[in-house]
Design a protein around this motif. Structure first.
Motif, mmCIF file in Angstrom:
data_model
loop_
_atom_site.group_PDB
_atom_site.id
_atom_site.type_symbol
_atom_site.label_atom_id
_atom_site.label_comp_id
_atom_site.label_asym_id
_atom_site.label_seq_id
_atom_site.Cartn_x
_atom_site.Cartn_y
_atom_site.Cartn_z
ATOM 1 N N LEU A 88 15.696 -25.427 31.616
ATOM 2 C CA LEU A 88 14.997 -24.675 32.661
ATOM 3 C C LEU A 88 13.483 -24.753 32.488
ATOM 4 O O LEU A 88 12.738 -24.843 33.461
ATOM 5 N N LEU A 89 13.025 -24.736 31.223
ATOM 6 C CA LEU A 89 11.589 -24.862 30.956
ATOM 7 C C LEU A 89 11.071 -26.205 31.457
ATOM 8 O O LEU A 89 9.993 -26.287 32.071
ATOM 9 N N TYR A 90 11.851 -27.263 31.199
ATOM 10 C CA TYR A 90 11.472 -28.600 31.670
ATOM 11 C C TYR A 90 11.328 -28.615 33.196
ATOM 12 O O TYR A 90 10.365 -29.157 33.748
ATOM 13 N N ASN A 91 12.303 -27.994 33.874
ATOM 14 C CA ASN A 91 12.258 -27.975 35.337
ATOM 15 C C ASN A 91 11.054 -27.191 35.864
ATOM 16 O O ASN A 91 10.401 -27.602 36.821
ATOM 17 N N VAL A 92 10.753 -26.049 35.221
ATOM 18 C CA VAL A 92 9.616 -25.238 35.655
ATOM 19 C C VAL A 92 8.306 -25.997 35.480
ATOM 20 O O VAL A 92 7.468 -26.047 36.385
ATOM 21 N N VAL A 93 8.133 -26.625 34.317
ATOM 22 C CA VAL A 93 6.906 -27.391 34.050
ATOM 23 C C VAL A 93 6.796 -28.585 34.996
ATOM 24 O O VAL A 93 5.738 -28.839 35.596
ATOM 25 N N GLY A 94 7.906 -29.328 35.130
ATOM 26 C CA GLY A 94 7.899 -30.494 36.004
ATOM 27 C C GLY A 94 7.586 -30.133 37.439
ATOM 28 O O GLY A 94 6.784 -30.803 38.111
ATOM 29 N N LEU A 95 8.199 -29.056 37.919
ATOM 30 C CA LEU A 95 7.968 -28.635 39.304
ATOM 31 C C LEU A 95 6.540 -28.134 39.515
ATOM 32 O O LEU A 95 5.962 -28.333 40.588
ATOM 33 N N SER A 96 5.978 -27.490 38.507
ATOM 34 C CA SER A 96 4.596 -27.008 38.653
ATOM 35 C C SER A 96 3.627 -28.164 38.845
ATOM 36 O O SER A 96 2.676 -28.079 39.631
ATOM 37 N N TRP A 153 1.153 -29.413 52.096
ATOM 38 C CA TRP A 153 0.297 -30.561 51.812
ATOM 39 C C TRP A 153 0.049 -31.450 53.026
ATOM 40 O O TRP A 153 -0.948 -32.183 53.065
ATOM 41 N N ILE A 154 0.929 -31.421 54.020
ATOM 42 C CA ILE A 154 0.783 -32.319 55.159
ATOM 43 C C ILE A 154 -0.511 -32.038 55.929
ATOM 44 O O ILE A 154 -1.079 -32.934 56.566
ATOM 45 N N PHE A 155 -0.986 -30.809 55.856
ATOM 46 C CA PHE A 155 -2.239 -30.465 56.544
ATOM 47 C C PHE A 155 -3.468 -30.749 55.679
ATOM 48 O O PHE A 155 -4.600 -30.643 56.142
ATOM 49 N N ILE A 156 -3.217 -31.104 54.425
ATOM 50 C CA ILE A 156 -4.336 -31.397 53.516
ATOM 51 C C ILE A 156 -4.463 -32.902 53.275
ATOM 52 O O ILE A 156 -5.541 -33.476 53.448
ATOM 53 N N ASP A 157 -3.354 -33.537 52.871
ATOM 54 C CA ASP A 157 -3.366 -34.978 52.580
ATOM 55 C C ASP A 157 -1.953 -35.507 52.810
ATOM 56 O O ASP A 157 -1.014 -35.143 52.106
ATOM 57 N N THR A 158 -1.827 -36.403 53.818
ATOM 58 C CA THR A 158 -0.501 -36.926 54.187
ATOM 59 C C THR A 158 0.156 -37.658 53.030
ATOM 60 O O THR A 158 1.345 -37.463 52.736
ATOM 61 N N ALA A 159 -0.595 -38.544 52.366
ATOM 62 C CA ALA A 159 -0.039 -39.325 51.257
ATOM 63 C C ALA A 159 0.443 -38.403 50.133
ATOM 64 O O ALA A 159 1.533 -38.577 49.587
ATOM 65 N N THR A 160 -0.376 -37.427 49.806
ATOM 66 C CA THR A 160 -0.002 -36.481 48.754
ATOM 67 C C THR A 160 1.222 -35.673 49.158
ATOM 68 O O THR A 160 2.091 -35.376 48.331
ATOM 69 N N ALA A 161 1.318 -35.329 50.436
ATOM 70 C CA ALA A 161 2.469 -34.550 50.917
ATOM 71 C C ALA A 161 3.771 -35.283 50.658
ATOM 72 O O ALA A 161 4.755 -34.684 50.184
ATOM 73 N N PHE A 162 3.795 -36.602 50.986
ATOM 74 C CA PHE A 162 5.017 -37.382 50.753
ATOM 75 C C PHE A 162 5.296 -37.522 49.256
ATOM 76 O O PHE A 162 6.451 -37.480 48.821
ATOM 77 N N ASN A 163 4.241 -37.705 48.456
ATOM 78 C CA ASN A 163 4.426 -37.811 47.005
ATOM 79 C C ASN A 163 4.984 -36.514 46.425
ATOM 80 O O ASN A 163 5.891 -36.521 45.588
ATOM 81 N N VAL A 164 4.420 -35.386 46.851
ATOM 82 C CA VAL A 164 4.881 -34.082 46.368
ATOM 83 C C VAL A 164 6.338 -33.856 46.751
ATOM 84 O O VAL A 164 7.167 -33.446 45.928
ATOM 85 N N PHE A 165 6.656 -34.151 48.021
ATOM 86 C CA PHE A 165 8.029 -33.957 48.516
ATOM 87 C C PHE A 165 9.027 -34.759 47.685
ATOM 88 O O PHE A 165 10.049 -34.234 47.227
ATOM 89 N N VAL A 176 4.517 -29.764 42.521
ATOM 90 C CA VAL A 176 4.052 -28.966 43.656
ATOM 91 C C VAL A 176 2.542 -29.101 43.850
ATOM 92 O O VAL A 176 2.046 -29.115 44.987
ATOM 93 N N THR A 177 1.803 -29.224 42.751
ATOM 94 C CA THR A 177 0.342 -29.338 42.849
ATOM 95 C C THR A 177 -0.134 -30.758 43.116
ATOM 96 O O THR A 177 -1.329 -31.012 43.159
ATOM 97 N N GLY A 178 0.822 -31.677 43.268
ATOM 98 C CA GLY A 178 0.460 -33.053 43.599
ATOM 99 C C GLY A 178 0.008 -33.880 42.421
ATOM 100 O O GLY A 178 -0.567 -34.961 42.592
ATOM 101 N N ASN A 179 0.289 -33.426 41.204
ATOM 102 C CA ASN A 179 -0.148 -34.135 40.004
ATOM 103 C C ASN A 179 0.957 -34.948 39.348
ATOM 104 O O ASN A 179 0.843 -35.330 38.189
ATOM 105 N N LEU A 180 2.040 -35.183 40.086
ATOM 106 C CA LEU A 180 3.157 -35.947 39.527
ATOM 107 C C LEU A 180 3.645 -36.929 40.578
ATOM 108 O O LEU A 180 4.083 -36.537 41.657
ATOM 109 N N SER A 181 3.565 -38.223 40.264
ATOM 110 C CA SER A 181 3.998 -39.237 41.221
ATOM 111 C C SER A 181 5.512 -39.404 41.152
ATOM 112 O O SER A 181 6.129 -39.116 40.134
#
Length: 792
Positions: free
Chosen positions: A745-753, A436-448, A756-761
């Motif tokens: 595990l299902l919760y973790n998979v859904v949450g991480l998905s 994400w750092i090469f796409i959007d810096t702010a989003t990269a930090f949020n995703v991380f 990773v896509t930048g849709n979770l603050s």
């Protein structure tokens, strides 16, 4: 000046004050002395568990002189006999695996210390020592010299709880204050209110927000930094590393944004994150406290003890109803449940459950008897000094000596997931950040940050202990009392159920007894009644209740041979009660009935014939169990009732008679060699060996105080017909654990998905994390209670 760390305690060492010994640096003479002690006793592997695990020893000269006073020491001791003293000491500094290791190796540092066991949760070490070789003062000074000074307070020593630590509440309060005010000051910029948020005030309010974030960052979140740092030092990655990393990244990123006027930063999200993370920790803490409370509350023993009333009559009461001043009757092989004074002339006490020493100790009238001893020989009377200590009996029951090796699969799953979870999470976070750092810096930090937070395995770690803790509580209410949670897993694996006959599938309350032989005189009945008074065998207890009340007389000699009978001497008469083989009277072979034979002064008198009454619901229980389990009835009696049992029980039930205690044990062992997982249900007296050998041993408790530490559970006799329910419920408990693992595990998979896509603050991730824990706890609680309502 150049600084480095002390090899022992890890504190900074100023070069001017440095003490070098064995090519290692120490901050003071105390730390060097501790290292020398460990080195001389070949215990330097203490430092392999964690870098600089020790504490700096304090100067305590004269501080513990009061331990020279024997009356004070006796108040601190929980067990005190001629050659064995036991004391539990609170050690505030216990914090890691190296602490446990060194405290459990005290016997290598001090002659006279036999064993030392650490209770890590309570920060206590239980030391068993010989007063002939050492004393409590020397032990306390030893502990202080190696950096583990105990906290001793005579006023609070017996208190069940230490002082309440409210630091977590304070941290939550500070985090909430910072979070709320930062959110309030951030609203104008959120909504771009130009009338108020004019250019000249924007910088001021941003730096004000920065200042408000500092208490939350440095105080509220400090525990995460410390935990993460210790984890890194010990080269073991725990879940606090990604959390601490996420907080630090957000703080640095936000500070850079304000300093270079890139934006307002994420201080609101950071403080919110800290606040909700701490809330999650508080919930987890409350959950574990709830589990501990429930376990303590339900871990008493449903055994009875005989109380002698003021009018001389005897009454069986629950052990937790015993009060100071009560007079108790203790029979042969009975456990002494409370501290007291021996009122009878003399007795022998077996303290092997407590000390490991099998040699009985002789006690005279007026001597003190300690809880946990087993009375050997004729019946005795004692006066109670203290009410029963449930926690002490539980500790005795859970002694490591009596633990069985079990395959704890659910723990393996949890440990494996936790071991690989953090490295995998860090890799995913950095890979996503790099993308994400090469796409959007702010989003990269949020995703991380969101990835580091949302995937917290707290819910995963809570699944097994909370499920099994809740199951222990529920079956405790249903009057099956298990030693620990691992027994539930073993119950779920059982495929063979072995029942004892006498006192297990038969009941003491409805037995029909008839007498065959020469009529007994009143004097002979008096001899029989007083001989039987000291025995705990199920047939002895039934016959004792059957014979009319007689005057109580002293027994000069008493011997009970397990599986055979009783020999006693009263007023010059020799009385033998037991099997035909024990009395060398062989008439029983032709009648095939359950009999207890009587002999007085080598003259055979006759026998009492028992027409056994089987427990209510026995036929239905065996019918239900036969569908899923191999069933065995293993009896020490003759086969006189074989035809009756064959009619009552399913055809595939194996019936084995004339089994001595050692033969019962060998029979169980043979089943296990065939690959069977065996549940043994017995009365806890003649079956002690078989109960210990079985995968799960459950003792039936009716109205006698027979305690077998080898058994894994105690079942109230009134719940005998529910054995099938308990077996089914244990299987459902393990099913619940697997389902909750899957849910987590299902919760973790859904949450991480989403992360990773930048849709979770990060702030949403911080809110979801404790909610996931609540969800898992709610799920296992609901499922456990639903399964508890199901009928077999």
């Amino acid at each position: 000046m150049n600084e480095q760390n002390c090899f022992h305690c890890g504190n900074d060492v100023v070069m001017a004050d440095e003490i070098v010994f064995d090519e290692k640096s120490f901050c003071c003479t105390g730390c060097k002395t501790v290292y020398e002690i460990f080195s001389l006793n070949d215990l330097t592997c203490y430092y392999d568990f964690e870098n600089a695990p020790g504490a700096t020893p304090q100067d305590i000269k004269g501080k513990y002189d009061f331990l020279d006073n024997e009356s004070i020491v006796s108040k601190l001791l929980e067990f005190q006999e001629d050659k064995t003293y036991i004391v539990s000491l609170y050690i505030p500094h216990v914090h890691c695996s190296s602490c446990i290791w060194i405290l459990e190796n005290l016997h290598k540092l001090q002659k006279g210390i036999t064993t030392s066991q650490v209770n890590f949760h309570e920060k206590k070490v239980r030391v068993t020592y010989s007063p002939n070789d050492t004393n409590l003062k020397e032990i306390v000074l030893l502990l202080s010299s190696i950096g583990y000074e105990p906290y001793i307070s005579l006023e609070n020593y017996d208190a069940k709880k230490e002082a309440v630590d409210r630091s977590l509440h304070y941290k939550i309060g500070v985090a909430f204050f910072c979070f709320g005010n930062i959110m309030l000051l951030s609203f104008p910029e959120y909504f771009e209110v130009g009338e108020f948020w004019i250019e000249q005030y924007k910088g001021f309010f941003r730096w004000l927000i920065f200042g408000l974030s500092l208490p939350a960052f440095f105080y509220s979140a400090w525990g995460y930094y410390v935990s993460a740092w210790k984890s890194i030092k010990s080269k073991m990655l725990n879940i606090d590393i990604p959390i601490a990393l996420g907080i630090v990244v957000m703080f640095i990123r936000s500070t850079v944004d304000i300093a270079f006027n890139y934006g307002q930063g994420f201080f609101d999200s950071m403080c919110g994150l800290i606040f909700f993370m701490l809330l999650g920790k508080l919930f987890q803490q409350k959950t574990y406290n709830f589990l501990s409370f429930e376990r303590d509350y339900k871990s008493y023993f449903p055994i009875a003890v005989t109380k002698i009333l003021a009018n001389g009559t005897e009454e069986a009461i629950q052990v937790y109803d015993v009060d100071k001043g009560d007079r108790l009757l203790i029979r042969n092989q009975e456990l002494i449940p409370v501290d007291g004074i021996l009122m009878s002339e003399s007795t022998l006490i077996d303290y092997s459950f407590v000390t490991g020493e099998a040699e009985p100790i002789e006690k005279k009238s007026g001597d003190k008897l300690f809880a946990g001893g087993k009375q050997l020989g004729k019946v005795i009377e004692m006066e109670v000094l203290h009410s029963v200590s449930q926690s002490y009996l539980t500790q005795l029951w859970s002694n490591d000596v009596f633990q069985k090796r079990v395959d704890q699969k659910y723990k393996t799953i949890t440990d494996t997931l936790s071991r690989y979870f953090t490295p995998a999470l860090l890799i995913l976070a950095f890979v996503s950040f790099g993308y994400w750092i090469f796409i959007d810096t702010a989003t990269a930090f949020n995703v991380f940050t969101a990835i580091l937070i949302v995937a917290c395995p707290c819910a995963l770690a809570l699944t097994a202990p909370f499920t099994l803790g809740n199951v222990l509580r529920i079956i405790g209410y249903k009057k099956l009392y298990l030693k620990n949670a691992t027994v539930i897993e073993q119950l779920a694996k059982v495929d063979t159920v072995v029942f004892d006959k006498t006192g297990t599938i038969t009941t003491n309350k409805k037995t029909s007894i008839t007498y065959e032989g020469a009529a007994l005189t009143d004097a002979e009945l008096l001899l029989l009644k007083n001989t039987l008074r000291g025995s705990n065998h199920p047939l002895s207890r039934r016959l004792y209740d059957y014979i009319p009340n007689q005057k109580k007389v002293n027994t000069t000699c008493f011997e009970e041979i397990i599986g055979k009978g009783i020999f006693a001497q009263i007023d010059g008469y020799a009385v033998k009660i037991g099997s035909s083989q024990f009395l060398q009277h062989m008439s029983e072979n032709t009648h095939k009935k359950t009999k207890v034979h009587i002999e007085i002064n080598s003259v055979y008198k006759g026998s009492y014939v028992f027409n056994n009454q089987y427990r209510e619901g026995l036929e239905q229980l065996f019918e239900n169990l036969s569908k899923n389990y191999n069933l065995v009835v293993l009896s020490g009696d003759n086969d006189g009732e074989q035809k009756i049992l064959e009619k009552m029980l399913p055809k595939n039930t194996t019936l084995v008679f004339n089994q001595k205690p050692e033969q019962k044990l060998a029979f169980i062992e043979n089943l296990q060699k065939q690959g069977k997982n065996v549940l043994m249900i017995g009365d806890g007296l003649n079956d002690a060996g078989a109960l210990a050998q079985s995968n799960v041993g459950i003792s039936i408790s009716e109205n006698v105080n027979v305690f077998s530490p080898a058994c894994d559970g105690i079942l109230d006799a009134s719940q005998f017909s529910k054995i099938g329910f308990f077996l089914k419920y244990s299987k459902n408990a393990m099913r619940t654990i697997m389902m909750s693992f899957g849910l987590s595990l299902l919760y973790n998979v859904v949450g991480l998905s989403f992360a990773v896509t930048g849709n979770l603050s990060p702030i949403v991730a911080a809110i979801i994390m404790p909610l996931s824990t609540v969800t898992i706890i709610s799920f296992v609680t609901v499922m456990s209670n639903l399964f508890a309502k199901k009928k077999v």
